[in-house]
Every structure is written in C-alpha cells, then in structure tokens.
Design an enzyme around this catalytic site. Structure first.
Site, short mmCIF file in Angstrom:
data_model
loop_
_atom_site.label_atom_id
_atom_site.label_comp_id
_atom_site.label_asym_id
_atom_site.label_seq_id
_atom_site.Cartn_x
_atom_site.Cartn_y
_atom_site.Cartn_z
N ALA A 1 8.00 83.99 23.23
CA ALA A 1 8.63 85.20 23.77
C ALA A 1 8.07 85.50 25.15
CB ALA A 1 8.40 86.40 22.86
N TYR A 2 8.80 86.29 25.90
CA TYR A 2 8.31 86.87 27.14
C TYR A 2 7.69 88.21 26.74
CZ TYR A 2 8.28 88.30 32.08
OH TYR A 2 7.90 88.70 33.35
N LYS B 1 14.45 92.00 23.30
CA LYS B 1 14.07 91.61 21.93
C LYS B 1 15.10 92.13 20.92
CE LYS B 1 10.74 89.79 20.67
NZ LYS B 1 10.47 88.36 20.40
N TYR C 1 11.73 94.66 28.08
CA TYR C 1 11.15 93.88 27.00
C TYR C 1 11.76 94.27 25.65
CZ TYR C 1 7.75 92.42 23.47
OH TYR C 1 7.16 91.90 22.35
#
Length: 303
Positions: free
Chosen positions: A68-69, A138, A134
């Site tokens: 993931a980032y 997600k 973020y």
C-alpha cells in the site's frame, strides 16, 4: 495451498514470512524491490499482465495484499501514485484471483473513517467518511474489490507496528532515549496493532478458506476489523513504550493535534469493533500493552 503475498518486505509482509514457516502452505513473497537476507520475487502489482502471469505460473489460490501507499501526509500531493497502489492495484489483484477461483485478503485501514465524530468503536457496516487522499483511495480499493466479485476478506486495521521497517514504536524508542522532553498528541484515540497478531489472524482466514474449499463462493466474504484490544491515545502509547524500555528520564507531555500541523485531518477516534472477526473466525485478540511488550522483547532479542 499456494499463496502469494505482496508487499512482503514491509511490516506485515515480514510477519507473514514468519507465520508461513508454521504452515504447510506454499508461499510466494513479492515486492517491487528486493531485500537483503530474504527471498523476494519482484512484482509490480499495478501491472495487470505481470500479476496474472505470476498467478498462473505459481498456481496461486490466495493473494494476501500487504502492499500500500501509506504516507498519509505525502499522499495529499502524490494522489496519482497513491490511487494506483491503494485503489487500482487491489482491483487488478481481485480480477486475477477471480480468474482462478481464489481468495483475496486485502488489508485496509481505520482511515476510511474520520469525517464524522465517533465515540463508540467503529463497526464494519458504518459509512466510510475519509478526510484525506490516503483514506479515500483505500476505501475505493475496498469498493473495487467488491465490484469485481471475487472471493474476498477485507481486514481494516490501525496503528500498525512491528520489529520491521519504520513505525511509531521505533520512532518513540529513539526519541525517548535521546530527548529530555517530548510532546505527543492526546486528542486522537485508537488502538495499536502488532503486525504479528494481524498476520496470525490472516493465517486463520487462509486456513478457514482452505477447509471450506468453496466452489460457488466463500461463505465468509466481507469486511472485518482487527486491531489489538483496548483504547489509548498516542500520548498513552508513548508513555507505555517509554515505561517498557526504561526511558523514564524523558519528560513526556500531552498536547493537542493542532500543535503539529498536518495537511490531513486524522481520525480523532478510530477504535475498531472486533466482534465480527472474533465470532466468524474464532480468533483471540491480545490486549495492546501485552502485544507491545512482546514486540519490544523481540526487538531486544535481535540486538
């Protein structure tokens, strides 16, 4: 069962490496770069052809997406890459695993919440109200997986730490050892999660999937929450880290979030309700201070 793990050189990925040693499954650990001392298959999970190729070559039945980032602040100015890794890549993984009739275990985050004030633990069916790139990406990743229609288990977690990589525990161990005084926010409450405990839950999910061996859809598809038990602020978390490490000379004081300006409004209360995952998979959830001590003991043992 043949299992592929992405982001294998990160915190959770490394814990999955440890967990894999105590199973009879065949694991393929992938990341975008290699790491010294561990075997890593290089894979770009934003490359659909590459993903489908390795799934076919390795006979993969399950994918555990630990990649993931996760740089919450930087995501605000790097939205394109954040979206590729957190939303587009899970869709690619879901499509690949659907083609082989397998399972995707996706790791998501408490940052899908935060836009509304909460004062009770967040449940899975609660509406997502992310406040930054973020969290939004997600949440979009979760929606893409559901839309693809593969077998899936999405696990939202929070405040992840481990012996590996960079994390809050390691940062505070250093700061409390080297600074005479420290300010830490007390107006954000949640629950720390030891990545090893999360890896054990993933192991339980994979074992359950193997036992069910579904031919027409996994009966436990869905979104679940997992963190350790209990509630604390970042201030409480830091005080416990200092106590367990013996760094008592550092004067740790509580402060408000606005004393540390950020481009993102973080969730003020993101405690996760774990009732569903405990009831569905029969897993136990350790208390956060017990898991923190276990992790720090492991750190000391490595030195």
């Amino acid at each position: 069962m043949n299992i592929l793990v992405t982001g294998a050189n990160g915190q959770l990925g490394n814990e999955m490496r440890i967990i894999s040693r105590h199973t009879g499954d065949n694991y393929t650990f992938t990341d975008v770069v290699g790491a010294e001392g561990v075997e890593t298959t290089i894979l770009d999970i934003t490359d659909a052809d590459a993903v489908k190729r390795i799934v076919a070559e390795k006979g993969i039945r399950c994918i555990v997406n630990c990649a993931a980032y996760t740089n919450v602040d930087k995501a605000e100015s790097d939205e394109a890459l954040c979206r590729r890794l957190n939303a587009d890549a899970p869709k690619i993984l879901a499509e690949a695993v659907k083609e082989v009739g397998g399972l995707l275990v996706q790791i998501s985050t408490d940052y899908v919440f935060g836009g509304d004030p909460y004062n009770t633990p967040c449940r899975e069916e609660q509406k997502g109200t992310p406040t930054g790139v973020y969290g939004k990406t997600k949440l979009d990743g979760e929606k893409y997986i559901q839309k693809v229609g593969c077998d899936y288990v999405i696990i939202r977690t929070a405040w992840l730490y481990s012996e590996f990589g960079r994390n809050f525990v390691k940062t505070m161990l250093n700061l409390t050892a080297t600074k005479p005084a420290l300010k830490v926010v007390f107006d954000q409450a949640g629950t720390p999660t030891y990545a090893y405990d999360l890896a054990n839950v993933i192991k339980a999910v994979l074992a359950d999937y193997a036992d069910e061996n579904p031919s027409s859809g996994y009966t436990k598809n869905g979104i679940y929450h997992f963190s350790n038990e209990g509630v604390c602020s970042w201030y409480d978390f830091t005080k416990k880290i200092a106590e367990l490490s013996g760094h008592t000379a550092c004067d740790i004081q509580p402060c408000h979030s606005d004393e540390f300006p950020s481009p993102v409004k973080r969730p003020a209360y993101s405690v996760l309700d774990k009732t569903k995952i405990k009831n569905t998979f029969g897993v136990g959830v350790p208390y956060w201070t017990d898991s923190l001590k276990a992790c720090m003991d492991n750190m000391k043992a490595v030195k």
